[in-house]
Design a protein around this motif. Sequence first.
Motif, mmCIF file in Angstrom:
data_model
loop_
_atom_site.group_PDB
_atom_site.id
_atom_site.type_symbol
_atom_site.label_atom_id
_atom_site.label_comp_id
_atom_site.label_asym_id
_atom_site.label_seq_id
_atom_site.Cartn_x
_atom_site.Cartn_y
_atom_site.Cartn_z
ATOM 1 N N UNK A 29 -3.630 -10.656 -40.353
ATOM 2 C CA UNK A 29 -3.572 -10.777 -41.813
ATOM 3 C C UNK A 29 -4.961 -10.820 -42.288
ATOM 4 N N UNK A 30 -5.582 -11.673 -41.657
ATOM 5 C CA UNK A 30 -7.146 -11.832 -41.988
ATOM 6 C C UNK A 30 -7.983 -10.507 -42.032
ATOM 7 N N UNK A 31 -7.908 -9.677 -40.833
ATOM 8 C CA UNK A 31 -8.463 -8.714 -40.916
ATOM 9 C C UNK A 31 -8.201 -7.560 -42.013
ATOM 10 N N UNK A 35 -10.769 -6.306 -44.712
ATOM 11 C CA UNK A 35 -10.868 -4.724 -44.512
ATOM 12 C C UNK A 35 -10.863 -3.959 -45.870
ATOM 13 N N UNK A 36 -9.722 -4.526 -46.668
ATOM 14 C CA UNK A 36 -9.164 -3.823 -47.901
ATOM 15 C C UNK A 36 -10.077 -4.328 -49.039
ATOM 16 N N UNK A 37 -11.064 -5.404 -48.774
ATOM 17 C CA UNK A 37 -11.765 -5.844 -49.780
ATOM 18 C C UNK A 37 -11.143 -6.898 -50.842
ATOM 19 N N UNK A 38 -9.933 -7.325 -50.510
ATOM 20 C CA UNK A 38 -8.774 -8.291 -51.211
ATOM 21 C C UNK A 38 -9.657 -9.650 -51.140
ATOM 22 N N UNK A 39 -10.152 -10.024 -50.020
ATOM 23 C CA UNK A 39 -11.020 -11.262 -49.998
ATOM 24 C C UNK A 39 -12.367 -11.201 -49.019
ATOM 25 N N UNK A 40 -13.231 -12.109 -49.420
ATOM 26 C CA UNK A 40 -14.234 -12.326 -48.808
ATOM 27 C C UNK A 40 -14.065 -12.872 -47.292
ATOM 28 N N UNK A 41 -14.753 -12.537 -46.447
ATOM 29 C CA UNK A 41 -14.600 -12.984 -45.166
ATOM 30 C C UNK A 41 -14.376 -14.562 -44.977
ATOM 31 N N UNK A 42 -15.373 -15.326 -45.541
ATOM 32 C CA UNK A 42 -15.297 -17.011 -45.349
ATOM 33 C C UNK A 42 -13.954 -17.435 -46.239
ATOM 34 N N UNK A 43 -13.651 -16.725 -47.542
ATOM 35 C CA UNK A 43 -12.437 -17.107 -48.039
ATOM 36 C C UNK A 43 -11.332 -16.833 -46.939
ATOM 37 N N UNK A 44 -10.964 -15.815 -46.593
ATOM 38 C CA UNK A 44 -10.076 -15.514 -45.862
ATOM 39 C C UNK A 44 -9.824 -16.062 -44.511
ATOM 40 N N UNK A 45 -10.840 -16.836 -43.775
ATOM 41 C CA UNK A 45 -10.908 -17.523 -42.854
ATOM 42 C C UNK A 45 -10.247 -18.952 -43.409
ATOM 43 N N UNK A 46 -10.957 -19.414 -44.508
ATOM 44 C CA UNK A 46 -10.554 -20.581 -44.900
ATOM 45 C C UNK A 46 -9.099 -20.722 -45.578
ATOM 46 N N UNK A 47 -8.617 -19.762 -45.838
ATOM 47 C CA UNK A 47 -7.245 -19.640 -46.208
ATOM 48 C C UNK A 47 -6.228 -19.612 -44.915
#
Length: 68
Positions: A29-31, A35-47
């Motif tokens: 889900x994070x990847x 990859x789609x640019x929906x979230x920045x990496x830091x935001x996705x990992x924190x979520x």
Amino acid sequence: MEVYVLATVVIIVALIFDGVNGFHDAANAIATAITTGALKAKTAIIMAAVMNLIGALSWIMLLNIRIK
């Protein structure tokens, strides 16, 4: 007695599998989100970290309610 031991082993193995599978699903889900640019990496990992923590804590609370 043997049936209870077998049932306990099956349940424990299923819970372990579910935990491992959940970790892999979170990574996918994070990847996808990054990859789609929906979230920045830091935001996705924190979520993902927060949601995994909430899931683990709710599972522990559910077990405590059923054991009592």
